[in-house]
Design a protein around this motif. Structure first.
Motif, PDB file in Angstrom:
ATOM      1  N   ALA A   1      54.359  34.600   6.507  1.00 27.81           N
ATOM      2  CA  ALA A   1      54.897  35.575   7.457  1.00 27.81           C
ATOM      3  C   ALA A   1      56.411  35.631   7.320  1.00 27.81           C
ATOM      4  O   ALA A   1      57.071  34.607   7.080  1.00 27.81           O
ATOM      5  CB  ALA A   1      54.504  35.215   8.886  1.00 27.81           C
ATOM      6  N   TRP A   2      56.946  36.828   7.466  1.00 30.22           N
ATOM      7  CA  TRP A   2      58.405  37.046   7.420  1.00 30.22           C
ATOM      8  C   TRP A   2      58.869  37.528   8.781  1.00 30.22           C
ATOM      9  O   TRP A   2      58.151  38.225   9.504  1.00 30.22           O
ATOM     10  CB  TRP A   2      58.741  38.094   6.357  1.00 30.22           C
ATOM     11  N   GLY A   3      60.096  37.169   9.156  1.00 27.61           N
ATOM     12  CA  GLY A   3      60.717  37.673  10.372  1.00 27.61           C
ATOM     13  C   GLY A   3      62.200  37.864  10.155  1.00 27.61           C
ATOM     14  O   GLY A   3      62.788  37.306   9.218  1.00 27.61           O
ATOM     15  N   SER A   4      62.819  38.650  11.006  1.00 29.98           N
ATOM     16  CA  SER A   4      64.263  38.850  10.891  1.00 29.98           C
ATOM     17  C   SER A   4      65.015  37.572  11.176  1.00 29.98           C
ATOM     18  O   SER A   4      66.160  37.387  10.755  1.00 29.98           O
ATOM     19  CB  SER A   4      64.714  39.959  11.839  1.00 29.98           C
ATOM     20  N   GLY A   5      64.376  36.657  11.899  1.00 36.21           N
ATOM     21  CA  GLY A   5      64.905  35.324  12.154  1.00 36.21           C
ATOM     22  C   GLY A   5      63.775  34.322  12.141  1.00 36.21           C
ATOM     23  O   GLY A   5      62.588  34.688  12.086  1.00 36.21           O
ATOM     24  N   ARG A   6      64.105  33.029  12.231  1.00 37.97           N
ATOM     25  CA  ARG A   6      63.069  32.003  12.133  1.00 37.97           C
ATOM     26  C   ARG A   6      62.068  32.072  13.277  1.00 37.97           C
ATOM     27  O   ARG A   6      60.856  31.930  13.074  1.00 37.97           O
ATOM     28  CB  ARG A   6      63.711  30.616  12.077  1.00 37.97           C
ATOM     29  N   ALA A   7      62.561  32.276  14.512  1.00 36.68           N
ATOM     30  CA  ALA A   7      61.655  32.305  15.668  1.00 36.68           C
ATOM     31  C   ALA A   7      60.624  33.419  15.528  1.00 36.68           C
ATOM     32  O   ALA A   7      59.441  33.242  15.854  1.00 36.68           O
ATOM     33  CB  ALA A   7      62.451  32.469  16.954  1.00 36.68           C
ATOM     34  N   GLU A   8      61.051  34.566  15.027  1.00 41.13           N
ATOM     35  CA  GLU A   8      60.113  35.677  14.834  1.00 41.13           C
ATOM     36  C   GLU A   8      59.092  35.342  13.755  1.00 41.13           C
ATOM     37  O   GLU A   8      57.901  35.651  13.899  1.00 41.13           O
ATOM     38  CB  GLU A   8      60.891  36.942  14.459  1.00 41.13           C
ATOM     39  N   ALA A   9      59.551  34.708  12.687  1.00 40.09           N
ATOM     40  CA  ALA A   9      58.624  34.319  11.622  1.00 40.09           C
ATOM     41  C   ALA A   9      57.605  33.303  12.128  1.00 40.09           C
ATOM     42  O   ALA A   9      56.421  33.367  11.766  1.00 40.09           O
ATOM     43  CB  ALA A   9      59.401  33.755  10.436  1.00 40.09           C
ATOM     44  N   VAL A  10      58.035  32.369  12.971  1.00 39.59           N
ATOM     45  CA  VAL A  10      57.128  31.369  13.539  1.00 39.59           C
ATOM     46  C   VAL A  10      56.049  32.045  14.383  1.00 39.59           C
ATOM     47  O   VAL A  10      54.855  31.753  14.258  1.00 39.59           O
ATOM     48  CB  VAL A  10      57.910  30.339  14.377  1.00 39.59           C
ATOM     49  N   ARG A  11      56.456  32.947  15.247  1.00 34.77           N
ATOM     50  CA  ARG A  11      55.482  33.641  16.105  1.00 34.77           C
ATOM     51  C   ARG A  11      54.494  34.447  15.266  1.00 34.77           C
ATOM     52  O   ARG A  11      53.290  34.471  15.547  1.00 34.77           O
ATOM     53  CB  ARG A  11      56.210  34.555  17.095  1.00 34.77           C
TER      54      ARG A  11
END
Length: 592
Positions: free
Chosen positions: A391-401
């Motif tokens: 999973a990719w996110g604009s930041g780490r917290a988003e990627a974790v979720r």
């Protein structure tokens, strides 16, 4: 550019390579063992060639059979993937001597960097910091002497290969001989070479690696770093890019050291330089270099927007890297979880069998790389990894979720899987706070591997008038040897009409497919017997190790379970046995 490639691997990486070849318009030829005759990579390839029987030593580690298949199919190049022969310099040379292109670094570079003791010497020559260690191939007496100089605790490590195979932590001299023997057996089974060496063990380090790339035009660059600290038995479980919470100066130093080492050995192609970072995040030490594509290359692809397999193929064809270091831009954060056929609640015992249901997640910025489909067999001869969820996110917290949600959608039946375990790791407070080190999973194993993942929800329960009513219940997802089972357990008092309906129907159905344990010590899975530790007439206790079996690159002891005397042996070292097969007969003490 060559027109055809033989892929000398299986599973997830073979599927990944076939798809990359298809994107570039290249013909992909697969190889397979008898155990993989109907595998996904065989179905996807343009052509496929049988190379031997199920065990890896008779197929995917048979260099001569693979080269013969490449010549028979008229391919121009061979891609080794990861594992098996990917870091075997003799295999690379055999491919070149046959007039084919080996997609990887030169054999001489593999010989240096895939041999971890030679790689240490190269790292020292390039100015990189290293941990105290020994030479490879020491006998027990020499190893004990070297260990006294290095100091305990220490690691016994396979001199060749990677993936955490052939590694043992040793806390005291009394355990050294057994660790040397066990690590050497695993190294032989995984890489075809039994040599091991010793290295100082660092308490609670982080594992950070740098992706490097070189071409035949003198260019060597890095594509950023990854954190691979979430490990179990020295094998990576969760990987992410970039490595979180590193001081900028330390990150820059890691990148510079990796490029310097790659440049000093004339590296060509994709490679990874691995480091240990101390708990204070002040010092780092060279660990090893993997002269191949990594399992976790996908997280680097997500943050760079680059296809690393495509770059491998272009560089192998003699083309220069199509960008400079200054043009490499990292965007956002990516995390990967390795999904394996193993049972966390049973000590991560591997689970061979046939996949029934396989639901993979989807959605924006979610990627799945799997080597299996519904109905596919998971053989007992190879690594237990089924695939990866990224999973990719604009930041780490988003990627974790995003990764947590993707793992919640992943459903595998027919074999056990570690999906619930992976979600627990990703959802943990320690992971959120980057309170990570390579031993964290082992320390938290009890909480991470209990059978169920509980969630409180409300259910719509039908009433006797045809309507529905909301009732609170607890949902538990159970990891079982047959796959995941979802149980909805009501937490409130059922309405009167619902209770009456239950009474009318009678006792609820029981869970099927659970068999009583076979009496006596039995094989936990289809496996190969690697060692018999007892003889007829030996007195044993419940905790006595009778034999060691190996399946899916994992050694497992078979314990007596009862006190008594061994009266017969039913298996021998080297035999392949079925799950549930009786290892030996024991006359219990009470019967003597």
């Amino acid at each position: 550019m060559f027109s055809s490639v033989l892929i000398s691997n299986r599973g997830e990486i073979a599927v990944r390579l076939i798809r990359a070849c298809r994107t570039l318009g290249l013909s992909a030829v697969a190889v397979y063992s008898d155990a993989d005759a109907q595998a996904l990579h065989v179905r996807l390839a343009d052509r496929a060639v049988r190379i031997g029987e199920g065990p890896a030593r008779s197929s995917y580690l048979d260099a001569a059979a693979i080269v013969a298949a490449a010549l028979a199919e008229g391919v121009a190049a061979v891609h080794p993937g990861y594992g098996f022969l990917s870091e075997n310099s003799a295999f690379a040379q055999d491919v070149i001597d046959a007039g084919l292109t080996f997609i990887g670094p030169d054999p001489a570079v593999i010989a240096t960097m895939a041999d971890k003791t030679a790689a240490r010497a190269a790292a020292i020559a390039a100015g990189l910091p290293v941990l105290p260690g020994s030479e490879a191939g020491l006998d027990v007496d020499a190893a004990q002497g070297a260990a006294r100089t290095i100091g305990y605790p220490l690691l016994v490590k396979a001199a060749f290969g990677g993936g955490g195979r052939g590694m043992r932590i040793v806390a005291e001299e009394a355990a050294l001989a057994a660790a040397l023997e066990s690590a050497a057996r695993e190294a032989q089974a995984s890489f075809g070479k039994p040599e091991v060496f010793l290295e100082r063990y660092v308490e609670r380090p982080r594992h950070v690696e740098v992706q490097v790339f070189g071409d035949r035009h003198g260019h060597v660059i890095h594509l950023g770093d990854r954190d691979c600290s979430m490990q179990r038995r020295h094998q990576k479980v969760i990987e992410e890019a970039p490595a979180p919470d590193l001081p900028p100066d330390l990150r820059h130093a890691l990148h510079a050291a990796a490029v310097q080492l790659a440049r000093s050995v004339g590296y060509v192609g994709a490679g990874t330089v691995e480091f240990l970072v101390d708990a204070a995040r002040e010092n780092f030490y060279f660990l090893e270099m993997n002269t191949r594509l990594q399992v976790e290359h996908g997280v680097t692809e997500l943050v760079t927007g680059l296809d690393l397999v495509e770059l491998q193929l272009l560089v192998a064809a003699g083309r220069p890297l199509p960008f400079t270091q200054a043009e490499v831009v990292l965007r956002g954060h990516a995390i990967e979880a390795r999904v394996a056929a193993e049972d966390p609640a049973a000590g991560f015992a591997p689970s061979a069998g046939r996949i029934g249901r396989l639901d993979l997640p989807a959605g924006p910025w979610v990627r799945t790389d799997f080597g299996f489909g519904p109905g596919d067999a998971v053989p007992p001869f190879y690594d237990s990894m089924l695939g990866k969820v990224l999973a990719w996110g604009s930041g780490r917290a988003e990627a974790v979720r995003r990764l947590s949600g993707a793992l919640a959608e992943t459903r595998i039946d027919g074999v056990a899987s570690n999906c619930v375990f992976l979600r627990r790791v990703v959802d943990s407070e320690a992971f959120a706070q980057v309170d990570l080190d390579v031993g964290w999973i082992e320390r938290e194993a009890g909480d991470l591997t209990s059978a169920s993942l509980t969630k409180a929800v409300d259910a719509a329960v039908p009433d006797m008038e045809g309507g529905v009513r909301a009732m609170p219940f607890r949902r538990e997802v159970l990891d079982t040897p047959q796959g995941q089972v979802v149980l909805d357990i009501f937490t409130g008092q059922a309405p009167r009409d619902v209770r009456a309906e239950r009474q009318r129907r009678g006792p609820s159905a029981t869970i099927s497919g659970v068999q009583a344990a076979k009496p006596g010590p039995v094989a936990p899975i289809d496996a190969t017997v690697v060692n018999i530790a007892v003889a007829v007439g030996d007195v044993v206790t419940g905790s006595t190790v009778l034999a060691v079996v190996e399946a899916m690159k994992m050694e497992m002891p078979v314990l007596a379970g009862i006190d008594g005397i061994v009266t017969a042996l039913h298996v021998a070292a080297g035999e392949t046995i079925k799950a549930g097969a009786l290892v030996c007969a024991i006359q219990q003490s009470a019967d003597i």
